[in-house]
Structure formats: C-alpha cells, structure tokens
Design a protein around this motif. Structure first.
Motif, PDB file in Angstrom:
ATOM      1  N   GLY A  12     -54.156 -21.209  11.832  1.00 51.49           N
ATOM      2  CA  GLY A  12     -55.334 -22.017  11.538  1.00 51.49           C
ATOM      3  C   GLY A  12     -55.009 -23.483  11.566  1.00 51.49           C
ATOM      4  N   SER A  13     -56.048 -24.258  11.650  1.00 52.85           N
ATOM      5  CA  SER A  13     -55.892 -25.702  11.614  1.00 52.85           C
ATOM      6  C   SER A  13     -56.905 -26.280  10.647  1.00 52.85           C
ATOM      7  CB  SER A  13     -56.133 -26.305  13.001  1.00 52.85           C
ATOM      8  OG  SER A  13     -55.034 -26.042  13.832  1.00 52.85           O
ATOM      9  N   GLY A  14     -56.425 -27.185   9.808  1.00 51.57           N
ATOM     10  CA  GLY A  14     -57.346 -27.985   9.011  1.00 51.57           C
ATOM     11  C   GLY A  14     -57.661 -29.234   9.813  1.00 51.57           C
ATOM     12  N   ARG A  17     -53.950 -30.798   9.569  1.00 51.11           N
ATOM     13  CA  ARG A  17     -52.725 -30.001   9.517  1.00 51.11           C
ATOM     14  C   ARG A  17     -52.900 -28.718  10.302  1.00 51.11           C
ATOM     15  NH1 ARG A  17     -52.605 -28.501   3.819  1.00 51.11           N
ATOM     16  NH2 ARG A  17     -54.750 -28.212   4.483  1.00 51.11           N
ATOM     17  N   ASP A  18     -51.775 -28.141  10.691  1.00 53.01           N
ATOM     18  CA  ASP A  18     -51.801 -26.885  11.433  1.00 53.01           C
ATOM     19  C   ASP A  18     -50.854 -25.903  10.765  1.00 53.01           C
ATOM     20  OD1 ASP A  18     -53.451 -28.041  13.605  1.00 53.01           O
ATOM     21  OD2 ASP A  18     -51.647 -29.213  14.005  1.00 53.01           O
ATOM     22  N   LEU A  19     -51.250 -24.657  10.811  1.00 55.57           N
ATOM     23  CA  LEU A  19     -50.497 -23.603  10.131  1.00 55.57           C
ATOM     24  C   LEU A  19     -50.093 -22.535  11.150  1.00 55.57           C
ATOM     25  CD1 LEU A  19     -49.793 -22.813   7.151  1.00 55.57           C
ATOM     26  CD2 LEU A  19     -51.955 -21.561   7.111  1.00 55.57           C
ATOM     27  N   LEU A  27     -44.329 -19.117   6.613  1.00 54.75           N
ATOM     28  CA  LEU A  27     -45.261 -19.868   7.454  1.00 54.75           C
ATOM     29  C   LEU A  27     -44.665 -21.236   7.755  1.00 54.75           C
ATOM     30  CD1 LEU A  27     -48.607 -19.181   5.511  1.00 54.75           C
ATOM     31  CD2 LEU A  27     -47.596 -17.841   7.370  1.00 54.75           C
ATOM     32  N   ILE A  29     -45.998 -25.109   8.055  1.00 55.06           N
ATOM     33  CA  ILE A  29     -47.107 -26.065   7.897  1.00 55.06           C
ATOM     34  C   ILE A  29     -46.715 -27.348   8.609  1.00 55.06           C
ATOM     35  CG2 ILE A  29     -48.444 -27.484   6.311  1.00 55.06           C
ATOM     36  CD1 ILE A  29     -48.238 -25.470   4.241  1.00 55.06           C
ATOM     37  N   HIS A  71     -43.798 -23.596  -2.851  1.00 51.92           N
ATOM     38  CA  HIS A  71     -43.590 -22.679  -1.713  1.00 51.92           C
ATOM     39  C   HIS A  71     -42.567 -23.143  -0.688  1.00 51.92           C
ATOM     40  CE1 HIS A  71     -46.949 -24.638   0.991  1.00 51.92           C
ATOM     41  NE2 HIS A  71     -46.255 -25.544   0.344  1.00 51.92           N
ATOM     42  N   VAL A  91     -42.460 -22.545   4.671  1.00 54.54           N
ATOM     43  CA  VAL A  91     -42.892 -22.195   3.311  1.00 54.54           C
ATOM     44  C   VAL A  91     -42.961 -20.682   3.147  1.00 54.54           C
ATOM     45  CG1 VAL A  91     -44.202 -24.354   3.122  1.00 54.54           C
ATOM     46  CG2 VAL A  91     -45.393 -22.235   3.811  1.00 54.54           C
ATOM     47  N   ARG A  92     -42.850 -20.266   1.897  1.00 58.22           N
ATOM     48  CA  ARG A  92     -43.047 -18.847   1.600  1.00 58.22           C
ATOM     49  C   ARG A  92     -44.533 -18.511   1.736  1.00 58.22           C
ATOM     50  NH1 ARG A  92     -41.355 -17.923  -4.189  1.00 58.22           N
ATOM     51  NH2 ARG A  92     -41.587 -20.174  -4.465  1.00 58.22           N
ATOM     52  N   ARG A  93     -44.784 -17.371   2.278  1.00 60.49           N
ATOM     53  CA  ARG A  93     -46.178 -16.940   2.377  1.00 60.49           C
ATOM     54  C   ARG A  93     -46.634 -16.491   0.988  1.00 60.49           C
ATOM     55  NH1 ARG A  93     -47.919 -13.142   7.349  1.00 60.49           N
ATOM     56  NH2 ARG A  93     -49.211 -14.781   8.070  1.00 60.49           N
ATOM     57  N   LEU A  94     -47.695 -17.085   0.525  1.00 62.30           N
ATOM     58  CA  LEU A  94     -48.249 -16.769  -0.800  1.00 62.30           C
ATOM     59  C   LEU A  94     -49.580 -16.054  -0.637  1.00 62.30           C
ATOM     60  CD1 LEU A  94     -47.792 -20.312  -2.460  1.00 62.30           C
ATOM     61  CD2 LEU A  94     -46.170 -18.393  -2.549  1.00 62.30           C
ATOM     62  N   MET A  96     -52.878 -16.766  -1.569  1.00 59.31           N
ATOM     63  CA  MET A  96     -53.506 -17.996  -2.047  1.00 59.31           C
ATOM     64  C   MET A  96     -54.660 -17.727  -3.014  1.00 59.31           C
ATOM     65  SD  MET A  96     -51.564 -20.198  -0.692  1.00 59.31           S
ATOM     66  CE  MET A  96     -52.378 -21.752  -1.085  1.00 59.31           C
ATOM     67  N   GLY A 213     -48.674 -24.517  -3.591  1.00 56.18           N
ATOM     68  CA  GLY A 213     -48.629 -24.453  -2.139  1.00 56.18           C
ATOM     69  C   GLY A 213     -49.024 -25.771  -1.514  1.00 56.18           C
ATOM     70  N   ASP A 214     -49.274 -25.715  -0.213  1.00 54.00           N
ATOM     71  CA  ASP A 214     -49.834 -26.835   0.520  1.00 54.00           C
ATOM     72  C   ASP A 214     -48.948 -28.073   0.437  1.00 54.00           C
ATOM     73  OD1 ASP A 214     -52.007 -28.819   1.412  1.00 54.00           O
ATOM     74  OD2 ASP A 214     -53.039 -26.911   1.493  1.00 54.00           O
TER      75      ASP A 214
HETATM   76  C1  PZK Z   1     -52.286 -21.251   3.407  1.00 53.81           C
HETATM   77  N1  PZK Z   1     -53.779 -22.765   3.943  1.00 53.81           N
HETATM   78  C2  PZK Z   1     -54.486 -24.012   4.098  1.00 53.81           C
HETATM   79  C3  PZK Z   1     -55.141 -24.394   6.470  1.00 53.81           C
HETATM   80  C4  PZK Z   1     -52.876 -25.766   6.992  1.00 53.81           C
HETATM   81  C5  PZK Z   1     -53.099 -25.256   5.726  1.00 53.81           C
HETATM   82  N2  PZK Z   1     -47.763 -20.821   1.390  1.00 53.81           N
HETATM   83  C6  PZK Z   1     -48.920 -20.310   1.925  1.00 53.81           C
HETATM   84  N3  PZK Z   1     -49.028 -18.979   2.055  1.00 53.81           N
HETATM   85  C7  PZK Z   1     -50.130 -18.460   2.589  1.00 53.81           C
HETATM   86  N4  PZK Z   1     -51.151 -19.193   3.016  1.00 53.81           N
HETATM   87  C8  PZK Z   1     -51.126 -20.527   2.926  1.00 53.81           C
HETATM   88  C9  PZK Z   1     -49.992 -21.143   2.354  1.00 53.81           C
HETATM   89  C10 PZK Z   1     -49.889 -22.548   2.185  1.00 53.81           C
HETATM   90  N5  PZK Z   1     -49.838 -23.679   2.053  1.00 53.81           N
HETATM   91  C11 PZK Z   1     -52.609 -22.572   3.343  1.00 53.81           C
HETATM   92  N6  PZK Z   1     -54.243 -21.637   4.390  1.00 53.81           N
HETATM   93  C12 PZK Z   1     -53.345 -20.678   4.054  1.00 53.81           C
HETATM   94  C13 PZK Z   1     -54.236 -24.576   5.461  1.00 53.81           C
HETATM   95  C14 PZK Z   1     -54.913 -24.927   7.717  1.00 53.81           C
HETATM   96  C15 PZK Z   1     -53.784 -25.653   7.982  1.00 53.81           C
HETATM   97  F1  PZK Z   1     -51.745 -26.411   7.244  1.00 53.81           F
END
Ligand code: PZK
Length: 292
Positions: A12-14, A17-19, A27, A29, A71, A91-94, A96, A213-214
């Motif tokens: 995903g992308s905010g 930021r991009d994930l 993950l 970030i 994370h 980062v560790r996958r949480l 959320m 997180g984040d």
């Molecule tokens: C997670 N986002 C927001 C959206 C981004 C960020 N550690 C985590 N584990 C699982 N999920 C997330 C995280 C974190 N941080 C964060 N969505 C899911 C997001 C789009 C781009 F960079």
C-alpha cells in the motif's frame, strides 16, 4: 546481495509513504520525498525529505524506548534495497490497532474545527474563548478512526475506541499516546519548538505486546511550530511546510480544487533545508552523518 524494490510486494501507499512486504513477519516502510499541502500531494518531490524523516523517526524511537516497544528491526540491513537505503525501515509486522492515536496540547486542524462547532474535541469539553493555536489546559487524547484513502480520519469519543478495542486497550492507547506526546513536548521545547500535536499508531506484536508502529514525532505526523512565532488567534506557521503553503497560497491561478502546480526549484530547495534544519535542531546531529 540486496533485492530491488521491484522484487518486493507492495502492500500500500499513503500520501507520502510506501509499504512493502519482506516476509510473513517483516515489512519495509519507505518514507518518500513526496510532500502534501492543502490535502494534495504535490507533483514536486522534496529531495532528502524521506531520509530526514526516517532519521528523525529513528532518533525519536530511541528517546521513547522506555515508554513502549516499537516495531523497528533495522535501517541498515541487506534486506533494504540500495535505492531506498536511509529512507526505509525494516519493521516487525504487527496486528495494527485501527485507531489514529493523537495527543494534542494546542488547538489546530480538526481540533480547532471541532471546538468551533461544538466546544469540544472527541467529546472532551474545553473552556470557552480558545482560539486557533491556543494552548489547551492540559494535553488531551483525541483518537480518530482510520478512513479510506482520500477521505479524512474521523475524530471520535473515547467510548468509540473502548467499543472498538476494549476498555483496557483504549486506556493503554491513551496513556502511551500522552506519554509519547509529553516526551516530545519536553524535548522539542528545549530547542525552541512547540510540538502542538502528534499522531501515533499502535499494533500488537506476536507476543501480544502493544507496540508503537509507523513513524513517530516527524513533521508529517506532528505539528512543529517555532516557539518564538507562536501567536494564538491565527494559523501558526509550520516549521517545515510554510514556504510551500505561502507559495501555493499566493499562486492566484491555482484554486485548490484542481491538482497543484510544480513548485519552483528554490521553494523545493528551501523546504528541503527546513527539514534538515528541523532534524539538526531537534537532534543536535548533522544530517550529513545519517547513514554515511
Ligand atoms: C501498517 N500501515 C500504514 C500505509 C505506509 C504505512 N508494523 C506494521 N505491521 C503491519 N502493518 C503496518 C505496520 C506499520 N507501520 C502500517 N498500514 C499497515 C501505512 C501505507 C504506507 F508506509
């Protein structure tokens, strides 16, 4: 050998930021150089913005480590593609928590809007007579529920959070958010910066521990105001984005309802320098030393 970014699955992308997925537990970030203003992502990137925000977030994570675990696994790691080295965190996958956790000590943004309309923010009654930029009697927790891309988060009362995550977790989110905000206020104040508000995101790790997180306490997740220019009763100048806002606001052929124009090079360069200045002012470190 490090992978290319194109080898990772985008999750995903905010706006900025991009994930990506690294594996089932991790993950990536990536903080991009994109910048938003007036609810638009601008077509002009700000060079180094992603690296500055990642450096700043990492610095803050160290300074709030006693408040809650976070994370972050690594910023210098073979799993990070060379193209995003310095602007990406493994980062560790949480799992959320779907609540935007905001701590605020000053009136601005949606807090100001809600106060004007109702005299409250997130159900919290505030004294009459406050104005844009006013300091609140005490910092408050103003949660919001995440909404779809392109729509705004909705401020909600504490009871909505309790119903969503349970009373105990809701109380923990409030306690941790206010602790992070308080730590940020204290450290920023020593550098002549008002931290008006900050947004935190939390999740549960594999052990069931509530984890931050984040990104944290960056100009994208927080409002930083130069303390010496604080003047309640008007919109406060933004430490980082003011050149961009001023330039766009004076661009009379842009009406805010259509995509914004490219920034002139000098506005982008001045804004880049503001991010670097903020990093160096807050941390006391030289940005040139970040991952060099
Ligand atoms: C997670 N986002 C927001 C959206 C981004 C960020 N550690 C985590 N584990 C699982 N999920 C997330 C995280 C974190 N941080 C964060 N969505 C899911 C997001 C789009 C781009 F960079």
């Amino acid at each position: 050998m490090t992978a290319a970014l194109s080898d990772l699955t985008p999750l995903g992308s905010g706006k900025v930021r991009d994930l990506y997925e690294i594996d089932d537990k991790h993950l990536l970030i990536v903080a991009s150089d994109r910048i938003s203003a007036f609810d638009w992502v601008l077509p002009t990137p700000i060079p180094d913005k992603g690296r500055v925000l990642t450096a700043l977030s990492m610095w803050w994570f160290d300074r709030i480590a006693d408040i809650a675990p976070n994370h972050v696994v690594a910023v210098d790691d073979s799993r990070i593609p060379a193209a995003v080295r310095g602007s990406a965190m493994v980062v560790r996958r949480l799992a959320m928590v779907q609540v935007e956790c905001v701590g605020r000590g000053y009136l601005a943004g949606t807090g100001m809007k809600d106060y004007q309309a109702t005299g409250r923010i997130c159900g919290i009654e505030l004294p009459p007579g406050l104005t844009d930029g006013s300091k609140l009697p005490e910092p408050i927790f103003t949660p919001a529920t995440k909404s779809a891309v392109g729509t705004h988060d909705e401020n909600v009362g504490f009871g909505v959070v309790e119903a969503q995550v349970g009373s105990a977790t809701a109380a923990e989110l409030r306690r941790l958010t206010l602790a992070v905000y308080g730590r940020g206020v204290e450290i920023a104040a020593r550098r002549g910066i008002i931290l008006a508000d900050t947004k935190c995101e939390f999740g549960y790790d594999d052990a069931g521990t509530l984890t931050i997180g984040d990104e944290v306490l960056t100009p994208d997740s927080s409002r930083f105001w130069p303390a010496d220019q604080w003047q309640p009763g008007r919109a406060q100048p933004s430490y980082d984005k003011q050149f961009v806002r001023d330039w766009l606001a004076n661009k009379s052929d842009w009406d805010r309802s259509s995509p914004p124009p490219e920034l002139p090079d000098e506005v982008a360069a001045a804004t880049r320098q503001r991010y670097i200045d903020a990093y160096e002012l807050i941390t006391g470190l030289k940005f040139a030393d970040w991952m060099s």
